[in-house]
Design a protein around this motif. Structure first.
Motif, short mmCIF file in Angstrom:
data_model
loop_
_atom_site.label_atom_id
_atom_site.label_comp_id
_atom_site.label_asym_id
_atom_site.label_seq_id
_atom_site.Cartn_x
_atom_site.Cartn_y
_atom_site.Cartn_z
N ARG A 1 5.47 -46.10 60.89
CA ARG A 1 6.35 -45.26 60.06
C ARG A 1 6.38 -45.74 58.60
N ARG B 1 5.92 -46.51 54.66
CA ARG B 1 5.76 -45.68 53.47
C ARG B 1 5.43 -46.57 52.29
N PRO C 1 3.16 -39.43 48.62
CA PRO C 1 2.86 -38.47 49.69
C PRO C 1 1.64 -38.91 50.49
N GLY C 2 1.55 -38.43 51.71
CA GLY C 2 0.44 -38.77 52.58
C GLY C 2 -0.91 -38.34 52.03
N GLU C 3 -0.92 -37.32 51.18
CA GLU C 3 -2.18 -36.81 50.62
C GLU C 3 -2.62 -37.59 49.39
N THR C 4 -1.82 -38.60 48.98
CA THR C 4 -2.23 -39.44 47.85
C THR C 4 -3.59 -40.05 48.15
N ARG D 1 -7.74 -46.30 52.45
CA ARG D 1 -6.50 -45.86 53.07
C ARG D 1 -5.71 -47.10 53.46
N SER E 1 -0.14 -45.64 59.51
CA SER E 1 1.15 -45.00 59.45
C SER E 1 0.97 -43.50 59.66
N LYS E 2 1.93 -42.87 60.30
CA LYS E 2 1.86 -41.42 60.49
C LYS E 2 1.88 -40.69 59.14
N HIS E 3 2.33 -41.38 58.09
CA HIS E 3 2.40 -40.76 56.77
C HIS E 3 1.08 -40.82 56.01
N TYR E 4 0.18 -41.72 56.42
CA TYR E 4 -1.09 -41.90 55.70
C TYR E 4 -2.24 -41.95 56.70
N PRO E 5 -2.70 -40.80 57.17
CA PRO E 5 -3.83 -40.82 58.10
C PRO E 5 -5.04 -41.49 57.46
#
Length: 199
Positions: free
Chosen positions: A52, A54, A94-97, A161, A194-198
């Motif tokens: 989780r 961030r 954001p995850g798309e960073t 990543r 992290s689920k926020h950053y595949p």
């Protein structure tokens, strides 16, 4: 403060520069102290989240108080803006960073206590680009350890990543970096996505 000295074998290369006969010992010092991350504690809390986790950054919107008249974004975060000296605000990347190697060097013998069991490692300055139409780059770079099975293949511009320590220790080493697309089985031991950053 416990200290442990052991005689250093005369064949050790540490003796090479000596011009006279010397005796050397390996000294291990164990220090117990309390460390505070102060104003950047939210960043440390963020990277301690495992699956989780961030990555937080700070920003200052006082564009007219800045040298180039723009919003400034800092990662690793700065609590106070270095240009206008105002207090910054916090946000999560954001995850798309997208993250890229800016510069790198391979640490063969010394990488800080958190990575001493992972040598050699590559230390990289990582730049982050927000997922907006301007592909906005953050105004500071973050230093990070990049895990790779072949360090010679890493180069400037490679996309990275973040992966996070599954059992965090409240240290900057709770986040490491892998090449984008690295399979889960090739993550550094003890690290997860992290689920926020595949990845």
């Amino acid at each position: 403060m416990p200290v442990n000295d052991t005689y250093l074998d005369p064949k050790d290369r540490a003796y090479n520069p000596a011009k006279t006969e010397v005796v050397m010992v390996r000294r291990q010092v164990f220090i117990d102290y309390k460390k505070s991350y102060g104003g950047i504690s939210p960043y440390i809390n963020g990277i301690m989240g495992g699956t989780r986790a961030r990555l937080l950054f700070t920003f200052c919107e006082n564009a007219e108080g800045h040298d180039y008249g723009k919003v400034l974004r800092f990662q690793v975060p700065r609590v106070d803006c270095p240009e206008c000296y105002g207090r910054t605000e916090w946000a999560a990347l954001p995850g798309e960073t997208r993250f890229f190697i800016d510069t790198l060097s391979t640490a063969v013998e010394l990488a800080g206590i958190s990575f001493k069991d992972r040598l050699p490692v590559t230390v990289s300055w990582v730049r982050a680009h927000l997922p907006d139409p301007e592909f906005t780059e953050l105004d500071t770079l973050v230093a990070g350890m990049v895990d790779s099975d072949d360090y010679k293949k890493l180069k400037r511009g490679d996309e990275l990543r973040p992966v996070f320590r599954d059992d965090p220790i409240a240290n900057f080493s709770d986040v490491m970096w892998v090449r984008a697309g690295t399979p889960k089985k090739a993550f550094p031991e003890g690290y997860v996505a992290s689920k926020h950053y595949p990845v």
